[in-house]
Design an enzyme around this catalytic site. Structure first.
Site, PDB file in Angstrom:
ATOM      1  N   GLU A 178       3.434   9.484  -1.773  1.00 53.40           N
ATOM      2  CA  GLU A 178       2.312  10.032  -2.541  1.00 53.40           C
ATOM      3  C   GLU A 178       2.153  11.530  -2.333  1.00 53.40           C
ATOM      4  O   GLU A 178       1.775  12.255  -3.265  1.00 53.40           O
ATOM      5  CB  GLU A 178       1.003   9.321  -2.183  1.00 53.40           C
ATOM      6  CG  GLU A 178      -0.162   9.789  -3.058  1.00 53.40           C
ATOM      7  CD  GLU A 178      -1.403   8.922  -2.946  1.00 53.40           C
ATOM      8  OE1 GLU A 178      -2.482   9.403  -3.329  1.00 53.40           O
ATOM      9  OE2 GLU A 178      -1.291   7.763  -2.481  1.00 53.40           O
TER      10      GLU A 178
ATOM     11  N   ARG B 194      -3.568   5.688   3.406  1.00 58.07           N
ATOM     12  CA  ARG B 194      -3.999   7.050   3.684  1.00 58.07           C
ATOM     13  C   ARG B 194      -5.059   7.498   2.690  1.00 58.07           C
ATOM     14  O   ARG B 194      -4.906   7.343   1.482  1.00 58.07           O
ATOM     15  CB  ARG B 194      -2.784   7.985   3.612  1.00 58.07           C
ATOM     16  CG  ARG B 194      -3.038   9.384   4.122  1.00 58.07           C
ATOM     17  CD  ARG B 194      -1.753  10.173   4.083  1.00 58.07           C
ATOM     18  NE  ARG B 194      -1.945  11.512   4.584  1.00 58.07           N
ATOM     19  CZ  ARG B 194      -1.035  12.472   4.479  1.00 58.07           C
ATOM     20  NH1 ARG B 194       0.121  12.205   3.915  1.00 58.07           N
ATOM     21  NH2 ARG B 194      -1.268  13.670   4.956  1.00 58.07           N
TER      22      ARG B 194
ATOM     23  N   ARG C 114       5.721   8.928   9.967  1.00 56.38           N
ATOM     24  CA  ARG C 114       5.516  10.360   9.736  1.00 56.38           C
ATOM     25  C   ARG C 114       4.269  10.879  10.458  1.00 56.38           C
ATOM     26  O   ARG C 114       3.960  12.058  10.374  1.00 56.38           O
ATOM     27  CB  ARG C 114       5.376  10.628   8.230  1.00 56.38           C
ATOM     28  CG  ARG C 114       6.624  10.308   7.437  1.00 56.38           C
ATOM     29  CD  ARG C 114       6.375  10.524   5.950  1.00 56.38           C
ATOM     30  NE  ARG C 114       7.494  10.088   5.150  1.00 56.38           N
ATOM     31  CZ  ARG C 114       8.551  10.834   4.870  1.00 56.38           C
ATOM     32  NH1 ARG C 114       8.631  12.069   5.342  1.00 56.38           N
ATOM     33  NH2 ARG C 114       9.537  10.375   4.120  1.00 56.38           N
TER      34      ARG C 114
END
Length: 303
Positions: free
Chosen positions: A98, A56, A135
Site C-alpha cells: 500500500e 496498518r 518491514r
C-alpha cells in the site's frame, strides 16, 4: 467468507511463515519466482483499492515522500501483491504494497506492476501482517489488533497464529495483552510516546492512565517504569537539558540499551537481558521450555 478448510490449507499457511520471498508461490532460490516478478502485469492505478485486511492505519509522511522521489527516479522495483475483487469487474484489492501504491499516486504514475494471487480472506490478512511485521511498519497496537482479528474472525489459536506469521507464541500473547489497556494509554502507544515495553509494564497498574502520563512527563525508560510499578526507590527523571535520554540514577541501564533489549526480545519472543561489563558485556536469553530453547538454537544455526 471464503472456505479456508481446503486440503492444501496447511501447506499454504506454512509457506506464509517463510517470509516475503514465499508470497509469490515458490522459494527464494527458485529463479522462476523472480521471473514471475519480472513478468508482473501492469494495471491502471485507479483499478486498485486498499485491502480491507490492511492492519496498518498510519503512514509516515516523510518516509512516504522519500519513496515518492525513489519511484519518480527508478520506478516501482517490487510489484504490488493483489487479488481480484469478487464484487467489481476489473478491480483489485491490495494485499501487500500500500505504501508503494500511495507513493505511485503522488508521483503521478498511471499504471503500477502487480502480481495477482488467488487468496482467501485469512491468507490476505496473514500476508498483510507478515509484510508489515517484517518491514517493522506496524505500531505495537496495529500488530496486536491484527493478531486479534485472525483469532476472532478465522478461529486461529495462538500457537497456530504464531506459526503462520513466523513469531513465537509468547510474542503473540504479549502483544495481544496490550489491547487490555485503557484507550488513553493505547493512544500514547499509537503515537509513539510509549513503547510496547512501557505498555506491558503498565498492565499491572490500578491506574495505568495516570502512571502513563507520569512516565511520559518524566521521560522514564522501560526499566525505570518497571521500578516505578514495583514501588522500589524513587526513580529519577532525565537530566534537565541532557541528551540521549540518559538517567541520573547510575544503577539503571541506559535507555538505548533497554530499547535494544526490547527490540531483540520482540524479534525472538523471549526475554533478553544485556549486561554491560567494561568495553564488553553479555547477552542472556531467558527460556521457559525446551521447545523455546530449540527454537533459539535453530535461529542461531540459521535454519
Amino acid at each position: 467468507m471464503e472456505d479456508t478448510k481446503r486440503s492444501d490449507g496447511g501447506a499454504r499457511r506454512a509457506s506464509l511463515g517463510r517470509g516475503l520471498s514465499a508470497l509469490f508461490g515458490e522459494a527464494a532460490e527458485d529463479y522462476s519466482a523472480l521471473d514471475k516478478v519480472r513478468q508482473s502485469k501492469q494495471v491502471p492505478i485507479e483499478f486498485i483499492h486498499p485491502g480491507k485486511y490492511q492492519p496498518r492505519r498510519t503512514f509516515d509522511d516523510e518516509a512516504l515522500q522519500g519513496l515518492v522521489e525513489s519511484i519518480r527516479d527508478k520506478g516501482i522495483l517490487q510489484p504490488l501483491l493483489v487479488r481480484r475483487d469478487p464484487e467489481t469487474t476489473n478491480s483489485y484489492e491490495l494485499i501487500a504494497g500500500e505504501r508503494r501504491w500511495r507513493a505511485a499516486q503522488i508521483a503521478g504514475l498511471h499504471e503500477v506492476p502487480v502480481v495477482i494471487r488467488e487468496l482467501s480472506d485469512r491468507e490476505a490478512l496473514e500476508i498483510a501482517l507478515i509484510e508489515n511485521i517484517q518491514r517493522q511498519d506496524l505500531t505495537p497496537l496495529e500488530e496486536a489488533e491484527g493478531y486479534k482479528r485472525l483469532m476472532e474472525e478465522f478461529e486461529h489459536t495462538q500457537e497456530d497464529l504464531a506459526r503462520s506469521v513466523g513469531k513465537s507464541r509468547s510474542h503473540v500473547a504479549n502483544m495481544m495483552r496490550l489491547l487490555a489497556l485503557p484507550d488513553p494509554v493505547k493512544g500514547m502507544v499509537q503515537e509513539g510516546a510509549l513503547s510496547a515495553g512501557h505498555a506491558r509494564a503498565l498492565l499491572t497498574s490500578s491506574d495505568p492512565v495516570s502512571v502513563a502520563r507520569e512516565v511520559v512527563k518524566r521521560g522514564l525508560n522501560v526499566r525505570q517504569t518497571e521500578d516505578l510499578m514495583r514501588g522500589s526507590a524513587p526513580v529519577k527523571a532525565k537530566k534537565a537539558g541532557g541528551r540521549g535520554g540518559a538517567a541520573t540514577d547510575p544503577t539503571l541501564k541506559d535507555v538505548d540499551l533497554v530499547n535494544l533489549e526490547e527490540e531483540i526480545s520482540a524479534r525472538i519472543g523471549l526475554k533478553v537481558a544485556i549486561t554491560p561489563q567494561g568495553k564488553g558485556g553479555s547477552i542472556t536469553i531467558h527460556y521457559q521450555t525446551l521447545d523455546q530453547l530449540d527454537d533459539v538454537l535453530r535461529r542461531l544455526g540459521g535454519e
